[in-house]
Design a protein around this motif. Structure first.
Motif, PDB file in Angstrom:
ATOM      1  N   GLN A 130       0.851  -1.185   0.000  1.00 40.64           N
ATOM      2  CA  GLN A 130       0.000   0.000   0.000  1.00 40.64           C
ATOM      3  C   GLN A 130       0.888   1.238   0.000  1.00 40.64           C
ATOM      4  N   ILE A 131       0.281   2.395  -0.134  1.00 39.48           N
ATOM      5  CA  ILE A 131       1.032   3.649  -0.196  1.00 39.48           C
ATOM      6  C   ILE A 131       0.168   4.740   0.437  1.00 39.48           C
ATOM      7  N   SER A 132       0.815   5.777   0.952  1.00 44.90           N
ATOM      8  CA  SER A 132       0.053   6.893   1.527  1.00 44.90           C
ATOM      9  C   SER A 132      -0.080   7.994   0.473  1.00 44.90           C
ATOM     10  N   SER A 133      -1.097   8.845   0.640  1.00 47.38           N
ATOM     11  CA  SER A 133      -1.281   9.945  -0.308  1.00 47.38           C
ATOM     12  C   SER A 133      -0.080  10.898  -0.266  1.00 47.38           C
ATOM     13  N   ARG A 134       0.545  11.022   0.911  1.00 48.41           N
ATOM     14  CA  ARG A 134       1.734  11.874   1.024  1.00 48.41           C
ATOM     15  C   ARG A 134       2.906  11.297   0.227  1.00 48.41           C
ATOM     16  N   GLU A 135       3.066   9.972   0.287  1.00 48.00           N
ATOM     17  CA  GLU A 135       4.129   9.320  -0.489  1.00 48.00           C
ATOM     18  C   GLU A 135       3.871   9.472  -1.988  1.00 48.00           C
ATOM     19  N   VAL A 136       2.611   9.396  -2.382  1.00 50.10           N
ATOM     20  CA  VAL A 136       2.266   9.598  -3.795  1.00 50.10           C
ATOM     21  C   VAL A 136       2.697  10.982  -4.248  1.00 50.10           C
ATOM     22  N   GLU A 137       2.392  11.985  -3.433  1.00 51.10           N
ATOM     23  CA  GLU A 137       2.772  13.360  -3.774  1.00 51.10           C
ATOM     24  C   GLU A 137       4.297  13.492  -3.882  1.00 51.10           C
ATOM     25  N   LYS A 138       5.009  12.906  -2.920  1.00 47.39           N
ATOM     26  CA  LYS A 138       6.478  13.003  -2.947  1.00 47.39           C
ATOM     27  C   LYS A 138       7.060  12.370  -4.201  1.00 47.39           C
ATOM     28  N   ILE A 139       6.532  11.218  -4.576  1.00 54.90           N
ATOM     29  CA  ILE A 139       7.072  10.496  -5.736  1.00 54.90           C
ATOM     30  C   ILE A 139       6.786  11.246  -7.027  1.00 54.90           C
ATOM     31  N   PHE A 140       5.531  11.598  -7.251  1.00 58.55           N
ATOM     32  CA  PHE A 140       5.150  12.156  -8.555  1.00 58.55           C
ATOM     33  C   PHE A 140       5.613  13.603  -8.748  1.00 58.55           C
ATOM     34  N   THR A 141       5.972  14.296  -7.652  1.00 61.73           N
ATOM     35  CA  THR A 141       6.528  15.650  -7.805  1.00 61.73           C
ATOM     36  C   THR A 141       8.053  15.627  -7.860  1.00 61.73           C
ATOM     37  N   GLY A 142       8.646  14.467  -7.566  1.00 55.30           N
ATOM     38  CA  GLY A 142      10.105  14.368  -7.600  1.00 55.30           C
ATOM     39  C   GLY A 142      10.771  14.729  -6.289  1.00 55.30           C
ATOM     40  N   ASP A 143       9.986  14.896  -5.218  1.00 53.85           N
ATOM     41  CA  ASP A 143      10.588  15.175  -3.906  1.00 53.85           C
ATOM     42  C   ASP A 143      11.491  14.013  -3.474  1.00 53.85           C
ATOM     43  N   VAL A 144      11.109  12.810  -3.835  1.00 53.75           N
ATOM     44  CA  VAL A 144      11.977  11.650  -3.634  1.00 53.75           C
ATOM     45  C   VAL A 144      12.210  11.008  -4.997  1.00 53.75           C
ATOM     46  N   GLN A 145      13.432  10.529  -5.199  1.00 55.12           N
ATOM     47  CA  GLN A 145      13.783   9.992  -6.519  1.00 55.12           C
ATOM     48  C   GLN A 145      14.317   8.569  -6.447  1.00 55.12           C
ATOM     49  N   ASP A 146      14.419   8.044  -5.240  1.00 57.17           N
ATOM     50  CA  ASP A 146      14.920   6.674  -5.087  1.00 57.17           C
ATOM     51  C   ASP A 146      13.952   5.898  -4.187  1.00 57.17           C
ATOM     52  N   TRP A 147      13.695   4.657  -4.554  1.00 57.19           N
ATOM     53  CA  TRP A 147      12.736   3.857  -3.801  1.00 57.19           C
ATOM     54  C   TRP A 147      13.178   3.636  -2.356  1.00 57.19           C
ATOM     55  N   SER A 148      14.472   3.763  -2.084  1.00 57.70           N
ATOM     56  CA  SER A 148      14.948   3.491  -0.723  1.00 57.70           C
ATOM     57  C   SER A 148      14.298   4.423   0.301  1.00 57.70           C
ATOM     58  N   ALA A 149      13.886   5.624  -0.145  1.00 59.00           N
ATOM     59  CA  ALA A 149      13.239   6.574   0.777  1.00 59.00           C
ATOM     60  C   ALA A 149      11.781   6.195   1.042  1.00 59.00           C
ATOM     61  N   ILE A 150      11.258   5.255   0.253  1.00 57.11           N
ATOM     62  CA  ILE A 150       9.842   4.872   0.393  1.00 57.11           C
ATOM     63  C   ILE A 150       9.689   3.452   0.924  1.00 57.11           C
ATOM     64  N   ASN A 151      10.393   2.513   0.260  1.00 58.10           N
ATOM     65  CA  ASN A 151      10.208   1.112   0.669  1.00 58.10           C
ATOM     66  C   ASN A 151      11.501   0.427   1.107  1.00 58.10           C
ATOM     67  N   GLY A 152      12.595   1.204   1.191  1.00 53.05           N
ATOM     68  CA  GLY A 152      13.852   0.646   1.686  1.00 53.05           C
ATOM     69  C   GLY A 152      14.650  -0.131   0.660  1.00 53.05           C
ATOM     70  N   LYS A 153      14.113  -0.266  -0.555  1.00 52.51           N
ATOM     71  CA  LYS A 153      14.808  -1.016  -1.590  1.00 52.51           C
ATOM     72  C   LYS A 153      15.382  -0.032  -2.604  1.00 52.51           C
ATOM     73  N   SER A 154      16.724   0.000  -2.727  1.00 56.99           N
ATOM     74  CA  SER A 154      17.359   1.012  -3.558  1.00 56.99           C
ATOM     75  C   SER A 154      17.021   0.851  -5.044  1.00 56.99           C
ATOM     76  N   GLY A 155      16.873   1.986  -5.723  1.00 55.52           N
ATOM     77  CA  GLY A 155      16.597   1.989  -7.165  1.00 55.52           C
ATOM     78  C   GLY A 155      15.948   3.299  -7.569  1.00 55.52           C
ATOM     79  N   ASP A 156      16.368   3.845  -8.717  1.00 57.83           N
ATOM     80  CA  ASP A 156      15.779   5.092  -9.209  1.00 57.83           C
ATOM     81  C   ASP A 156      14.297   4.888  -9.537  1.00 57.83           C
TER      82      ASP A 156
END
Length: 279
Positions: A130-156
């Motif tokens: 699952q994902i939070s609406s805040r995480e969705v915003e961070k991902i699609f705006t480019g606030d975070v660019q690597d999966w490690s900041a979201i799910n702990g698994k490194s990757g662009d």
């Protein structure tokens, strides 16, 4: 000679009657032009059209549909320009579009035909459930660019969105990104199928699609804030519309098609292609 002349006259009469018959059949054919949203026009509206054609065929009426699914903006523009009977749109008409319509003597009138949830999809290899609406915003705006900041698994993170003529593009930006810009790295796709296909091929991919596209192999849907996209409380739910010119009386065949889409029979087709009925 008289007999031959009578025969020729009879043949001419028959040919004339046959010709008139063809003219009569041709006159029975009705054409409906629909342009706009890929979300509506890729599956739902073509299936509604096929069933409507079959029903009218039983009454001896041939109906020809011309359906072009190239984005909500093209649907709204087609109604303003008078090049379509109906415009498909997955968003409300913009103020600028309504102003342009008024200048041309057109009144944009929406008809809600279904509801849809803009589902967040990732590759099936993504460890998230699952994902939070805040995480969705961070991902699609480019606030975070690597999966490690979201799910702990490194990757662009590879972001797939619709193109700018899409109503889904605009609605998602308003609802999920709080009107912020999409990440510069986001890749813009022509339709839902392309997004689902790219995410299915890319373990680091994420995108959004309408409910009708969740069956694509290789992807999985992430509930947002614990809510699945087919629920009315889903944070990224939106209505889907036909637009018409309210200052023009619709041809009877077009009105019949709208009535069919809104009927229990039409709404069953809406549900069969995985959208949400308005009934």
């Amino acid at each position: 000679m008289k007999a031959i002349s009578a025969s020729r006259i009879a043949k001419k009469t028959a040919l004339l009657a046959l010709s008139l018959g063809f003219v009569s059949l041709a006159a029975a054919a009705e054409k409906i032009v629909i342009k706009g949203s890929d979300t509506l026009g890729a599956k739902m509206v073509p299936q509604l059209a096929e069933e409507f054609k079959a029903i009218k065929s039983k009454d001896g009426v041939e109906v020809i549909f011309e359906i072009a699914a190239e984005g909500s903006s093209t649907g709204v523009a087609a109604v303003i320009d008078g090049t379509a009977d109906l415009g498909m749109s997955s968003r409300e008409a913009k103020k600028t579009e309504e102003s342009k319509a008024m200048l041309k003597g057109v009144k944009m009138v929406p008809i809600e035909v279904a509801k849809d949830g803009i589902a967040i999809i990732v590759n099936e290899a993504n460890p998230m459930d699952q994902i939070s609406s805040r995480e969705v915003e961070k991902i699609f705006t480019g606030d975070v660019q690597d999966w490690s900041a979201i799910n702990g698994k490194s990757g662009d993170i590879s972001i797939y969105t619709r193109n700018t003529s899409s109503g889904t593009y605009a609605v998602f930006q308003q609802m999920a990104l709080k009107k912020r810009d999409y990440a510069a790295s986001s890749q813009k796709m022509a339709g839902n199928e392309q997004i689902a296909s790219e995410v299915a091929k890319n373990p680091n991919g994420i995108g959004y699609v309408g409910l009708a596209y969740l069956g694509t192999p290789g992807i999985k849907t992430l509930p947002v804030d614990g809510v699945t996209p087919e629920k009315a409380s889903y944070p990224f739910a939106r209505p889907l519309y036909f637009y018409k010119d309210g200052k023009k009386e619709l041809r009877p065949i077009v009105q019949e098609f709208i009535d069919f889409c809104l009927s229990p029979e039409g709404q069953k087709i809406v549900k069969d292609v995985h959208f949400i009925s308005i009934l």
